[in-house]
Scaffold this motif. Structure first.
Motif, PDB file in Angstrom:
ATOM      1  N   PHE A  75      13.572 -22.697  14.605  1.00  0.00           N
ATOM      2  CA  PHE A  75      14.722 -23.161  13.922  1.00  0.00           C
ATOM      3  C   PHE A  75      14.826 -24.594  13.765  1.00  0.00           C
ATOM      4  O   PHE A  75      13.818 -25.399  14.321  1.00  0.00           O
ATOM      5  CB  PHE A  75      16.048 -22.733  14.703  1.00  0.00           C
ATOM      6  N   THR A  76      15.738 -25.294  12.991  1.00  0.00           N
ATOM      7  CA  THR A  76      15.934 -26.641  12.858  1.00  0.00           C
ATOM      8  C   THR A  76      17.596 -26.555  13.127  1.00  0.00           C
ATOM      9  O   THR A  76      18.167 -25.535  12.795  1.00  0.00           O
ATOM     10  CB  THR A  76      15.291 -27.194  11.741  1.00  0.00           C
ATOM     11  N   THR A  77      18.031 -27.865  13.118  1.00  0.00           N
ATOM     12  CA  THR A  77      19.471 -27.939  13.170  1.00  0.00           C
ATOM     13  C   THR A  77      19.812 -29.218  12.034  1.00  0.00           C
ATOM     14  O   THR A  77      19.054 -29.861  11.996  1.00  0.00           O
ATOM     15  CB  THR A  77      20.079 -28.204  14.657  1.00  0.00           C
ATOM     16  N   MET A  78      21.128 -29.209  11.993  1.00  0.00           N
ATOM     17  CA  MET A  78      21.651 -30.424  11.149  1.00  0.00           C
ATOM     18  C   MET A  78      21.252 -31.786  11.456  1.00  0.00           C
ATOM     19  O   MET A  78      20.670 -32.555  10.741  1.00  0.00           O
ATOM     20  CB  MET A  78      22.993 -30.162  10.649  1.00  0.00           C
ATOM     21  N   PRO A  79      21.721 -31.902  12.855  1.00  0.00           N
ATOM     22  CA  PRO A  79      21.320 -33.514  13.228  1.00  0.00           C
ATOM     23  C   PRO A  79      19.811 -33.677  13.183  1.00  0.00           C
ATOM     24  O   PRO A  79      19.548 -34.825  12.633  1.00  0.00           O
ATOM     25  CB  PRO A  79      21.862 -33.347  14.749  1.00  0.00           C
TER      26      PRO A  79
END
Lengths: 321, 301, 297
Positions: free
Chosen positions: B250-254
């Motif tokens: 996954f990745t996240t917005m920050p």
């Protein structure tokens, strides 16, 4: 109701005393469910202890492997940090000076600004003004640090420092990073300091007014000294936040670890190094990977010491009032 | 952030102040300085928001939400994977941290006596953990994942790091919410023969839910904005797929913002600003929700 | 039933035929015929209560007579509320509290080893100074106790009605059982708390200044209710209001606080315990007399 207890012969009026009914005050139910639930609560509380233990263990084992290859003396006193160069050296001082610069600049912004805002909110602002402005100020702490980092790189460095003030900084500088970091932790200082000053009993202020002091003198000579341990705690907490903050310094302070001599230079902090190295897909078990944890352990020990001081101060200020 | 309980009335102060010479020059300069300190903070916030909005407005389009990131084409790259990743990580973090935090707070506030050594140790740990740098939690999660043989760059590992990070915040705010429940409610319940656990589950916790919800949402909004611990999990930067489970990459917005902001092309920085607007919008919505919950329930009492 | 006074009636009391209709107003005359050594449902023997090192109450010994109202009176800080809370282990909830001596309920020491304080509180209920209904509906306030104590209830609706009737509240609330208890007036809330207490069928009801937050009309309704409840329950009431004790109590205990030797802490102790008519008519102790006649307190 009235039919159930005939008033003609209440038990207290004559007749042989009825023998006391057989009662038991032992638990009537085993309450197994509650016991299991209680154990769950205790375990959940224990997670905090496990977390601390886990942090120490997960830092210390790779760090030990690191120190098997690099002496602690070299690590703590070396002035060159080049783990990724061919000529490797592992002196942590450049990272520490980087952290010291960004932290010092951040505190230079956040302590006066935070305390000033706290005094205004606690001693001058009408309740309604305070109720509106305090949450607005605290929004500063709610902005994600990557957004601050972006702000530092795209705006504070090029537009404010170079454009408005004509300071000769590059794309990255400890100055831009420190300034923005300072803005971010203003609410950390303001909030706790305001709590401490608001907790000063009103009678103390009134005594001061009664002696003819005006509000400024009362604030500086009475309220401020009375709230000093809470104010000190707010500053120490801000220090801890500044030392540990990662994203702003990783984005804006630069990627070169070197002994930083002035605010306009770029420099890498401990957290910045960890972030940059972690991004580099380092392979677990290598010296490069273990380096992360040696720096992480150093960071943890430094913040732990700061935190313990802050906890002492906070508990002291809670005791007083 | 704790709010103080003292709410002095304004009027007597103003009278006292006027009578004691608050209008001399030094006092006025002092007041202006104080006011300036507060204004500086609020002005900085305004500039930050305005600047981010101006920089990012151009890329705040549908592609930002529907497309994946790209190495070469910033003009059509999007944050789709990061948006999904942030939402999934937030839900997992909530599922891990809320039960743990509420349970720990209930134990500390409702069961443990002040002399209890275990509870004292827990409290010291909570106080310290609240100020441990976020990035350290990433090292813990990485170490933990390696220990149990889990790949580091999974939603679960990320959620564990963030859940432990915000656990102290949830514990502290839940304790405050429990403390705000009148003691009379507990006494009334116990006097009827309810056990302490029944009293907690049926009276105290339900009465504290608004406060717990407010504190928890604020804690989660901190987790959503946090990038540092996730960096340690490795391999989160260039993700071009939606996360599909707890063990998915996954990745996240920050993280996505961090990645874009670090690239040399100006178009990517614009993209980072646009993603920042989305992230700030999400946080603003969460904060608004927290405030609505607080106001709704405080007016009912 | 015009039986003569029982052999246990005090010898010195004027022998008069006992009226079958005991009226509220006649509480003093009625008290004349109380036996001297009542059938005690509870007995305190040398009970001292400590908060940490501070001794709040010193060696109190008194019986709590069945189907009577026992009033605890005395100046502030004399430990009367402390003793009351020791009677159903509500003191357990304050950290650092310690009770010595014996509090017996049906000859079982409620601080004994095998005793579950939850069971104690189920049998010895408590009504507090400030009405403290739960933030729930009127119905749920009543049903809460039976539910949590696992009472076998044939019909909860009937139990709720019976309890509310028992607390003389039914007619006022029967149409709004599902509404929040917070909508009731202070006096109604306090009667709701009494209804809630009798719903779990305790033997003893402890009342800690139950009328101090109420107006005179609400107070008088609660007093009437107490006298009514006494037929089924044993009541112990702490009150600041001496007239209230004189009006409703069968027996009265007078407490006072005196500074312990060598320290400024004031320790409460029981001065005199007797029939209400005796305490208010012919107290044995000078301090009781001074307090009753308003000379201190």
């Amino acid at each position: 109701m009235s039919s159930s207890a005939p008033s003609a012969a209440p038990p207290r009026q004559g007749g042989p005393r009825p023998s006391p009914p057989v009662v038991s005050l032992r638990s009537s139910r085993p309450r197994y469910g509650e016991k299991i639930l209680y154990a769950g609560l205790v375990l959940a509380a224990g997670v905090s202890i496990l977390t601390t233990v886990g942090i120490v263990l997960s830092l210390i084992f790779p760090a030990i492997r690191f120190f098997q290859e690099v002496s602690i003396g070299e690590f703590l006193t070396g002035t060159s940090w080049t783990p990724r160069f061919a000529d490797k050296s592992y002196g942590v001082l450049p990272l520490i000076t980087g952290t010291m610069w960004t932290t010092a600049i951040a505190l230079a912004v956040s302590v006066p600004m935070g305390l000033g805002a706290a005094i205004y909110l606690s001693e001058y602002a009408a309740p309604r003004v305070r109720k509106t402005l305090k949450p607005v100020l605290e929004l500063l702490a709610g902005v994600p640090s990557v957004v601050y980092g972006l702000f530092a790189v795209t705006f504070v460095g090029p537009v404010i420092l170079q454009g408005v003030f004509g300071i000769n900084v590059g794309t990255f500088s400890v100055l831009a990073a420190g300034l923005v970091l300072g803005v971010m932790i203003i609410p950390t200082v303001a909030s706790l300091a305001e709590d401490a000053m608001s907790a000063v009993p009103r009678s103390l202020r009134e005594a001061s007014y009664g002696l003819g002091a005006n509000r400024m003198r009362t604030v500086l000579r009475v309220v401020f000294p009375a709230a000093i341990s809470g104010i000190a705690a707010s500053i120490v907490l801000a220090l801890s936040r500044a030392v540990g903050e990662t994203m702003i310094v990783a984005m804006a302070a630069g990627g070169q670890a070197r002994m930083v001599g002035s605010a306009t230079e770029e420099g890498q902090t401990m957290t910045g190094f960890i972030a940059a190295t972690a991004m580099g897909e380092s392979v677990q078990g290598t010296l490069a990977y273990n380096t992360l944890f040696a720096v992480g352990l150093t960071l943890f020990v430094i913040t732990l010491l700061i935190n313990l001081i802050s906890i002492k101060l906070v508990n002291k200020f809670r005791e007083v009032y | 952030m704790t709010t103080s309980t003292v709410e002095p009335t304004e009027q007597p102060r103003r009278l006292v102040a006027a009578a004691n010479g608050d209008r001399d020059l030094t006092s006025l300069v002092f007041l202006v300085l104080l006011w300036g300190c507060l204004a500086f903070g609020i002005f900085s916030l305004a500039v930050l928001l305005f600047n981010t909005a101006m920089e990012g407005a151009g890329r705040l389009d549908a592609q930002l939400f529907t497309n994946y990131t790209s190495q070469l084409r910033p003009e059509s790259a999007g944050a789709r994977a990061a948006i999904f990743g942030s939402l999934l990580v937030m839900l997992t973090t909530a599922a891990l941290s809320i039960p743990l935090g509420v349970a720990a707070a209930s134990y500390l506030e409702e069961f443990a006596s002040r002399e209890n050594k275990f509870a004292q140790l827990v409290e010291l740990n909570v106080q310290n953990l609240a100020a441990v740098p976020a990035i350290i939690y990433g090292m813990l999660a990485a170490g933990f994942a390696v220990l149990i043989g889990l790949p580091r760059n999974t939603v679960l590992a990320g959620a564990i790091a963030l859940a432990l990070l915000i656990l102290p915040v949830i514990i502290v705010s839940t304790r405050e919410a429990l403390r705000a429940v009148p003691r009379e409610i507990r006494q009334g319940s116990l006097a009827l023969g309810a056990s302490p656990m029944q009293t907690l589950l049926r009276q105290t916790l339900p009465a504290a839910i608004p406060g717990i919800a407010t504190g928890t949402i604020l804690a989660l909004s901190r987790a959503v904005g946090e990038a540092a611990p996730l960096l340690l999990l490795g391999g989160l930067v260039f993700v071009r797929f939606d996360p599909n489970g707890l063990l998915s990459g996954f990745t996240t917005m920050p993280i996505q913002i961090f990645d874009w902001a670090g690239r040399p092309q100006v178009a990517f920085q614009e993209l980072a600003a646009a993603a920042s607007i989305v992230l700030l919008g999400l946080l603003l919505a969460m904060n608004a929700l927290a405030i609505i919950i607080r106001n709704k329930f405080s007016s009912q009492r | 039933m015009h039986s003569g006074p029982s052999p246990e009636v005090a010898g010195g009391a004027p022998v008069a035929p006992i009226s079958t209709n005991i009226s509220v107003e006649g509480s003093h005359e009625r008290a004349e015929h109380l036996v001297d050594s009542p059938h005690a449902v509870m007995t305190c023997t040398d009970v001292s209560v400590y908060y940490g090192k501070f001794r709040a109450v010193n060696e109190c010994t008194m019986p709590i007579a069945r189907h009577e109202i026992t009033a605890l009176i005395g100046p502030s800080g004399c430990g009367k509320s402390t003793i009351l809370r020791a009677l159903n282990r509500m003191n357990d909830l304050i950290p650092g509290t310690r009770v010595t001596g014996q509090v017996a309920f049906h000859e079982i020491d409620i601080y004994g080893k095998d005793v579950d304080p939850i069971e104690v509180r189920r049998r010895i209920g408590m009504v507090f100074q400030k009405p403290n209904p739960f933030p729930k509906s009127i119905y749920d306030n009543i049903a809460y106790g039976p539910r949590v104590t696992g009472m076998k209830v044939a019909s909860m609706d009937d139990l709720v009605e019976e309890s509310l009737r028992g607390a003389a509240l039914w007619d006022e609330v029967k149409d709004k059982l599902k509404q929040s208890a917070y909508g009731l007036s202070g006096g109604q809330q306090q009667r709701l708390c009494i209804a809630r207490t009798i719903a779990v069928r305790p033997e003893v009801i402890l009342m800690d200044e139950p009328c101090s937050a109420l107006d005179p009309i609400a107070t008088s309704r609660i007093e009437d209710l107490m006298v009514e409840l006494r037929k089924q329950y044993t009541i112990v009431i702490v009150t600041h209001n001496m007239q209230q004790a004189a009006r409703v109590a069968d027996r009265t205990a007078f407490f006072t606080a005196e500074a312990a030797e060598g320290s400024g802490d004031r320790t409460g102790h029981l001065v005199e315990f007797d029939k209400t008519v005796k305490i208010f008519g012919n107290p044995a102790d000078k301090r009781t007399e001074d307090y009753i006649s308003g000379r201190f307190g």
